[in-house]
Design a protein around this motif. Sequence first.
Motif, PDB file in Angstrom:
ATOM      1  N   ALA A 107      36.764  57.823  34.443  1.00 27.35           N
ATOM      2  CA  ALA A 107      37.532  56.546  34.832  1.00 27.35           C
ATOM      3  C   ALA A 107      39.188  56.850  34.452  1.00 27.35           C
ATOM      4  O   ALA A 107      40.048  56.438  35.190  1.00 27.35           O
ATOM      5  CB  ALA A 107      36.973  55.400  34.269  1.00 27.35           C
ATOM      6  N   TYR A 108      39.319  57.393  33.351  1.00 27.82           N
ATOM      7  CA  TYR A 108      40.556  57.404  32.636  1.00 27.82           C
ATOM      8  C   TYR A 108      41.601  58.411  33.671  1.00 27.82           C
ATOM      9  O   TYR A 108      42.591  58.034  34.322  1.00 27.82           O
ATOM     10  CB  TYR A 108      40.826  58.142  31.535  1.00 27.82           C
ATOM     11  CG  TYR A 108      41.862  58.274  30.730  1.00 27.82           C
ATOM     12  CD1 TYR A 108      43.055  57.427  30.779  1.00 27.82           C
ATOM     13  CD2 TYR A 108      42.462  59.535  30.252  1.00 27.82           C
ATOM     14  CE1 TYR A 108      44.180  57.410  30.123  1.00 27.82           C
ATOM     15  CE2 TYR A 108      43.590  59.793  29.606  1.00 27.82           C
ATOM     16  CZ  TYR A 108      44.230  58.688  29.549  1.00 27.82           C
ATOM     17  OH  TYR A 108      45.607  58.916  28.789  1.00 27.82           O
ATOM     18  N   ARG A 109      40.880  59.485  34.307  1.00 33.49           N
ATOM     19  CA  ARG A 109      41.820  60.243  35.317  1.00 33.49           C
ATOM     20  C   ARG A 109      41.613  59.561  36.689  1.00 33.49           C
ATOM     21  O   ARG A 109      42.882  59.901  37.103  1.00 33.49           O
ATOM     22  CB  ARG A 109      40.835  61.633  35.438  1.00 33.49           C
ATOM     23  CG  ARG A 109      41.153  62.708  34.247  1.00 33.49           C
ATOM     24  CD  ARG A 109      40.002  63.629  34.151  1.00 33.49           C
ATOM     25  NE  ARG A 109      40.084  64.243  32.982  1.00 33.49           N
ATOM     26  CZ  ARG A 109      40.560  65.393  32.526  1.00 33.49           C
ATOM     27  NH1 ARG A 109      41.272  66.151  33.461  1.00 33.49           N
ATOM     28  NH2 ARG A 109      40.959  65.806  31.367  1.00 33.49           N
ATOM     29  N   ARG A 110      40.855  58.990  36.900  1.00 31.42           N
ATOM     30  CA  ARG A 110      41.117  58.386  38.151  1.00 31.42           C
ATOM     31  C   ARG A 110      42.137  57.533  38.298  1.00 31.42           C
ATOM     32  O   ARG A 110      42.967  57.266  39.159  1.00 31.42           O
ATOM     33  CB  ARG A 110      39.479  57.483  38.678  1.00 31.42           C
ATOM     34  CG  ARG A 110      38.526  58.698  39.124  1.00 31.42           C
ATOM     35  CD  ARG A 110      37.330  57.773  39.720  1.00 31.42           C
ATOM     36  NE  ARG A 110      36.495  57.064  38.674  1.00 31.42           N
ATOM     37  CZ  ARG A 110      35.619  57.516  38.092  1.00 31.42           C
ATOM     38  NH1 ARG A 110      35.384  58.878  38.089  1.00 31.42           N
ATOM     39  NH2 ARG A 110      34.961  56.767  37.452  1.00 31.42           N
TER      40      ARG A 110
ATOM     41  N   GLU C  55      40.271  58.406  25.350  1.00 33.08           N
ATOM     42  CA  GLU C  55      40.342  57.572  26.436  1.00 33.08           C
ATOM     43  C   GLU C  55      38.968  58.200  27.479  1.00 33.08           C
ATOM     44  O   GLU C  55      38.597  57.373  28.302  1.00 33.08           O
ATOM     45  CB  GLU C  55      41.416  57.487  27.303  1.00 33.08           C
ATOM     46  CG  GLU C  55      42.376  56.631  26.703  1.00 33.08           C
ATOM     47  CD  GLU C  55      43.232  56.992  25.548  1.00 33.08           C
ATOM     48  OE1 GLU C  55      43.169  58.066  25.086  1.00 33.08           O
ATOM     49  OE2 GLU C  55      43.739  56.098  24.926  1.00 33.08           O
ATOM     50  N   GLU C  56      38.426  59.328  26.940  1.00 36.12           N
ATOM     51  CA  GLU C  56      37.467  59.905  28.056  1.00 36.12           C
ATOM     52  C   GLU C  56      36.553  60.958  27.220  1.00 36.12           C
ATOM     53  O   GLU C  56      35.769  61.187  27.807  1.00 36.12           O
ATOM     54  CB  GLU C  56      38.200  60.612  29.314  1.00 36.12           C
ATOM     55  CG  GLU C  56      39.167  61.934  28.847  1.00 36.12           C
ATOM     56  CD  GLU C  56      39.852  62.572  29.974  1.00 36.12           C
ATOM     57  OE1 GLU C  56      39.472  62.229  31.232  1.00 36.12           O
ATOM     58  OE2 GLU C  56      40.605  63.597  29.882  1.00 36.12           O
ATOM     59  N   GLU C  59      33.148  59.765  27.549  1.00 36.85           N
ATOM     60  CA  GLU C  59      32.419  59.939  28.588  1.00 36.85           C
ATOM     61  C   GLU C  59      32.193  61.286  29.306  1.00 36.85           C
ATOM     62  O   GLU C  59      30.995  61.370  29.821  1.00 36.85           O
ATOM     63  CB  GLU C  59      33.326  59.042  29.533  1.00 36.85           C
ATOM     64  CG  GLU C  59      33.134  59.010  31.158  1.00 36.85           C
ATOM     65  CD  GLU C  59      34.062  58.215  31.963  1.00 36.85           C
ATOM     66  OE1 GLU C  59      35.067  57.889  31.732  1.00 36.85           O
ATOM     67  OE2 GLU C  59      33.809  58.196  33.312  1.00 36.85           O
TER      68      GLU C  59
END
Lengths: 271, 271, 271
Positions: A107-110, C55-56, C59
């Motif tokens: 989600a962070y990259r998107r 942040e990721e 995930e």
Amino acid sequence: MADDSAQSLKPGALLAAMRQKNPLVQNITNFVAMNIAANVMLAAGASPAMVHSPEEAAEFAGIAAALTVNIGTLSPDFFDGMKQAAEAASEAGKPWILDPVAHFATAYRRAAVSALLEHRPTVIRGNASEIITLAGEHASGQGVDSGDSVASAQAAARALAIRHGCVVAVTGERDFVTDGHRAVHVLGGSALMPKVTALGCSLTCVIGGFAATMPDKPFEATVAALALFASAGELAGRDAHAPGSFAVRFLDLLAEVTPDAVDAVARVIPA
Amino acid sequence: MADDSAQSLKPGALLAAMRQKNPLVQNITNFVAMNIAANVMLAAGASPAMVHSPEEAAEFAGIAAALTVNIGTLSPDFFDGMKQAAEAASEAGKPWILDPVAHFATAYRRAAVSALLEHRPTVIRGNASEIITLAGEHASGQGVDSGDSVASAQAAARALAIRHGCVVAVTGERDFVTDGHRAVHVLGGSALMPKVTALGCSLTCVIGGFAATMPDKPFEATVAALALFASAGELAGRDAHAPGSFAVRFLDLLAEVTPDAVDAVARVIPA
Amino acid sequence: MADDSAQSLKPGALLAAMRQKNPLVQNITNFVAMNIAANVMLAAGASPAMVHSPEEAAEFAGIAAALTVNIGTLSPDFFDGMKQAAEAASEAGKPWILDPVAHFATAYRRAAVSALLEHRPTVIRGNASEIITLAGEHASGQGVDSGDSVASAQAAARALAIRHGCVVAVTGERDFVTDGHRAVHVLGGSALMPKVTALGCSLTCVIGGFAATMPDKPFEATVAALALFASAGELAGRDAHAPGSFAVRFLDLLAEVTPDAVDAVARVIPA
């Protein structure tokens, strides 16, 4: 105009022009790519500067002739620097290139890529899975590797180019470049290229070098960068047969390959 | 004293001493340089440790025999670590080396270098544009590349050395080293060296290795580091003719070059 | 079961299995290692992804088949990502590998490793000094280099393996692997391996690749990774005699070495 003739926009001629200009390119790229990307740019004939910090990224974008942004090892500080630099480059009318590494993975990259797209990149370069998902379709990539063929990404690339008014390059076994209207394949390279980490990221930086050389011709600049990689990669693959020695030979060839050899070895054909 | 004889302070003898001691050097350097600088130090005969975090940089400066600081990819966290480590090294009387990469390019870099200079570096190494601007004059560099000749930076180097009570090394085609009183040129190397990214940054780390070996002789230590690079670079340039293979051969030669070969190949001449 | 037969658990067979699966491994490693570790994994036959940001990181641990954590250039942001990823991997029952680089050097590192150990690593890999101090004994390492022999770390490795219910690998001239009950030596390699920076860190990532391939056999996976390095290192050392060319040849051999050659060249013997 002479500069617009087919001859002067061939990849070899553009390589000669880049080597002549030796343009300064700001690269905000990932930790894996920083060293090899700088070496690739120096070998190809551009002047790389890795400047990412929010404290100076926008100021430096005013100095450099082009900007490249790669989200490979994204973090909040780098992301702030990317946004500020992209905004500064965009406002100054300088080309900037976006490499949305594995943007579909988290989600962070998107969210980061969505925010960066608002600053209107001049060129987007990705693998097939990255381009397909960026266009809103479903892909099958794993991590940073593409699970899709370039051919399956062509429609997505065209849609993306039209939506964002930019050039889109899908790289893989058979590269595809489009500005939404024109489209070509670039053939060449070696099966060893994906076995050397961050060559794709380095190619993004080299697109920045060509775009800095001819800022009003981003389609031709992108094709030239891909042709340079295709020719140096193909020639290196004739000499080296494993990834360590291939990487060394590839760097050598980026420096040694002549403009004529680029045009002779890389095949640029209409798509 | 025998240790102060001209013979024992020749670069070759100092290289033998460094290899014997294998000193631990803390390097706070940029992301582009970290890997190649560590490999260069290992090949040359020093023990590199890349420790930058403010949480431990000062503590580690108490363990290492010397410190090197390079602002290539500066960010606030690294800057905090640099200041703390430089202060700790300075207070402990340990040599520390400053590499003010492209400090003239942005306000952030200029302020950072000003703050670091307050901790009294033992040696400053830069290209001509960096040294000229550090001395307060106008230079013509672009990005991280020097736009000036080493010769044009000699007066600035002498002024800087006297002002800060340190050794100043200007590297380029024809290196120049001064402590404000003595001055030499170091000749050798290869035109391919600037085509391999971060070799200058790596040289800064190697100066740290020599300074750690003879902490009370920073001028001789700096000359020895430059002579090692000049000889390994010149020998590598006889075998390799493009940047990829040159980098490999250069690393080999840093390990293979004998003390006698350093003295025979590198030319150290009064300036 | 056939899969448990001695034959199918030999390093060569496990290498063939890893190359077949090409597992996605998340690596949170240091800045020095990122590029070479990714190249090592690609050559060996795994798919590396360097994803560290808080942040990721957690995930992504849900996507990857294994995780590796290396504290070489530790900072608070990376540490947060490490803890979250280790927790996520541990809760998902995925193998994760800990590389406690120079954890004895500073208070910050010691505290970080203590916190990471709470997430129950599957494998710990270190040099002798790191393993000895991790077991609570006194060692003589300097910086990131080991000052102790592997033999002197065997008892500490066994104690550590039993205390944490994990596999412990001590690497050096004569590797030692134990799960607290079984123990083997892995012999091979080259004296040039410690002259190439971050090969140990890269080995940690490769252990992740093997552990991802056979998550319920971490002891065998670890032995296979060490055997791959021992065989490729030994074969590379026959061709290359200095660190630059050795690194290139080693990468080539990681890709070229056959499963049979791994079993023929590396010696795995009971300890």
